[in-house]
Enzyme design. Sequence first.
Site, PDB file in Angstrom:
ATOM      1  N   SER A 166       8.361  -2.044  16.568  1.00 40.06           N
ATOM      2  CA  SER A 166       9.124  -2.165  15.351  1.00 40.06           C
ATOM      3  C   SER A 166       9.849  -3.291  15.148  1.00 40.06           C
ATOM      4  O   SER A 166      10.337  -3.590  13.892  1.00 40.06           O
ATOM      5  CB  SER A 166       9.979  -0.934  15.298  1.00 40.06           C
ATOM      6  N   HIS A 167       9.868  -4.185  15.996  1.00 38.72           N
ATOM      7  CA  HIS A 167      10.301  -5.482  16.056  1.00 38.72           C
ATOM      8  C   HIS A 167       9.498  -6.606  16.356  1.00 38.72           C
ATOM      9  O   HIS A 167       9.851  -7.890  16.460  1.00 38.72           O
ATOM     10  CB  HIS A 167      11.739  -5.859  16.498  1.00 38.72           C
TER      11      HIS A 167
ATOM     12  N   ASP B 119      12.051   6.474  11.451  1.00 39.72           N
ATOM     13  CA  ASP B 119      11.747   7.771  11.855  1.00 39.72           C
ATOM     14  C   ASP B 119      11.947   9.021  11.166  1.00 39.72           C
ATOM     15  O   ASP B 119      11.159  10.009  10.908  1.00 39.72           O
ATOM     16  CB  ASP B 119      12.075   7.775  13.473  1.00 39.72           C
TER      17      ASP B 119
END
Lengths: 342, 342
Positions: free
Chosen positions: B52-53, B193
């Site tokens: 996610s990064h 999420d």
Amino acid sequence: MSVFGDAETVSLSVGEVFDLAVRVLTGAGLSLDHAQAVARALTAGERDECASHGLYRLPGCVMTIKSGKMSVDAEPVIEDVSPALVRADAGYAYSLLAFERAAPLLVEKAKKVGVAALVINNCFHFSALWPEIEHLTQQGVAALAMTPSHSWVAPAGGKRGLLGTNPLAFGWPRPGPNPYVFDFATSAIARGDMSLHDIAGKPIPEGWGVDSEGQPTTSARAALDGAMLTFGGHKGSALSTMIELMAGPLIGDLTSRESMAFDDGAKAAPMHGELILAFNPDLMGGANPQANADRAEALFAAFADQGARLPSQRRFEARECSLKHGVRVPKVLFDQIEALGY
Amino acid sequence: MSVFGDAETVSLSVGEVFDLAVRVLTGAGLSLDHAQAVARALTAGERDECASHGLYRLPGCVMTIKSGKMSVDAEPVIEDVSPALVRADAGYAYSLLAFERAAPLLVEKAKKVGVAALVINNCFHFSALWPEIEHLTQQGVAALAMTPSHSWVAPAGGKRGLLGTNPLAFGWPRPGPNPYVFDFATSAIARGDMSLHDIAGKPIPEGWGVDSEGQPTTSARAALDGAMLTFGGHKGSALSTMIELMAGPLIGDLTSRESMAFDDGAKAAPMHGELILAFNPDLMGGANPQANADRAEALFAAFADQGARLPSQRRFEARECSLKHGVRVPKVLFDQIEALGY
């Protein structure tokens, strides 16, 4: 006043709470300067209806004084380490006088360079952190304080006590008498609450503790034999570990486990260090301090707009009431204090 | 390598990830210095399997660059404010170059006076904080970083977004290549999420969000219409509020709500400030630095003794593997990046 209240409590003014605490603490052998610093903290707790940090602590203070582990009269030694760092060696006495003596220099440094740290070493510690935080916010600085305790709390994924209940407190100065301030233990619950559930045979909620195999349990007894947990799962565990490091090895002082080993069953207050950081919004915030203060007030107003309360509001309401009408101390506690014989 | 893996992923070396990111970012118009700083952060995320990064963020970076809100080439302006304070004005560009340019002065100050602060103002921010924390621990200082975001998260007792996901990261230098380091959002869960649960029609656990009346909900849709919650109940909410204040008004920059208003629906990265504190254990810890380092290592060893893992271990394992064998990027993401046409 209700019959129940008349029968079960003793009414005292806030000044009488302070005098009672000083009398007992000096009677037990604490020097007057230390006794007054401790009494100020106990009185603040009683005044704000934080019973667990009020006169309730007085018998424990006497036990710590009598343990022979603590200095009853050490003069804090203040060291001006750098433009951003003050060290106060409490000399194995209570932390509170060391804080009071060193706080002016901490504030002076923060005002001058923006951020500064006060390290308190070799102190017995039992008090809430919010009185110190409030003292600093009254000088116009924001403040963050933390301290370890005794190793009753397991890290996430663990099964034995290693971390302390490790409180974290923060404050932000506001117009008017009351700052924004919080002060919470990073354990899911206070150890005393766990014991009360055990005595009452009541189950504990999931998340408070694990048994000696590291399994979640709703038995207070099993959790007391195993370990308490932090609040907030692995995030709370990480935060508690940060406090161990910052208020332990970073400042040259004991971890919660080392503090518990030092106590060696004496049941005195934990002995370790404390870290207090102070921040000057007027310097850190750049050109327009008033705009920044307004920005913070807009944030607080938005809490109220949606019906959310800021931390410590209940305490501030109790304070206002206590200063007008005095406090009511449970008679059983008052009698226990008088029975100490000081 | 499994057929599934062969079919669905593209293998790249860590160097190829960096080159790809630089090509796309400069192609979209970012200056080379900024592109390399951003690419270093994305590459670190991809390398550590923090998807996610990692490269996943590249299309969003392009959207931010193209939003017209961000400077694509501002030179950070570094101000040496005091012996304990550095200010870096990012000039409405990404935060990362400002951090890289100001970090040496932050470390120098912390080494000299014990504690120092780096204030980054006027920066677009999307990156994880741990690469910055790890960079600082490599210089031998402990570090704490925080930043607001956009106001998706309700305070405890509230029902509307007011706080950001407000990450907090901390690091402690250790012998060997890897520090103690954590980096967590103070929201109960990532916003992404929540959206995934909504799309899949899956219920969310209690504690992730409230509906627009402030009532607990297990409907992702209702929580997206209402608000996300912090981790850890009122304690997490207090911590998140502290981050709003310290990385907002304290440093003369926007709160999460102000940042969201600034964005005004452009869906660019949040624009606000960042606060990084650095602490020198060798000065704050007093006379015996080695004893303090040993004390921290004993704490970490006690985690392992009871089967608890330190934060970031999974990341360090992934890093070791990626540096040897490269990374595998989902083909759908790789194709999406190539389709950007840079």
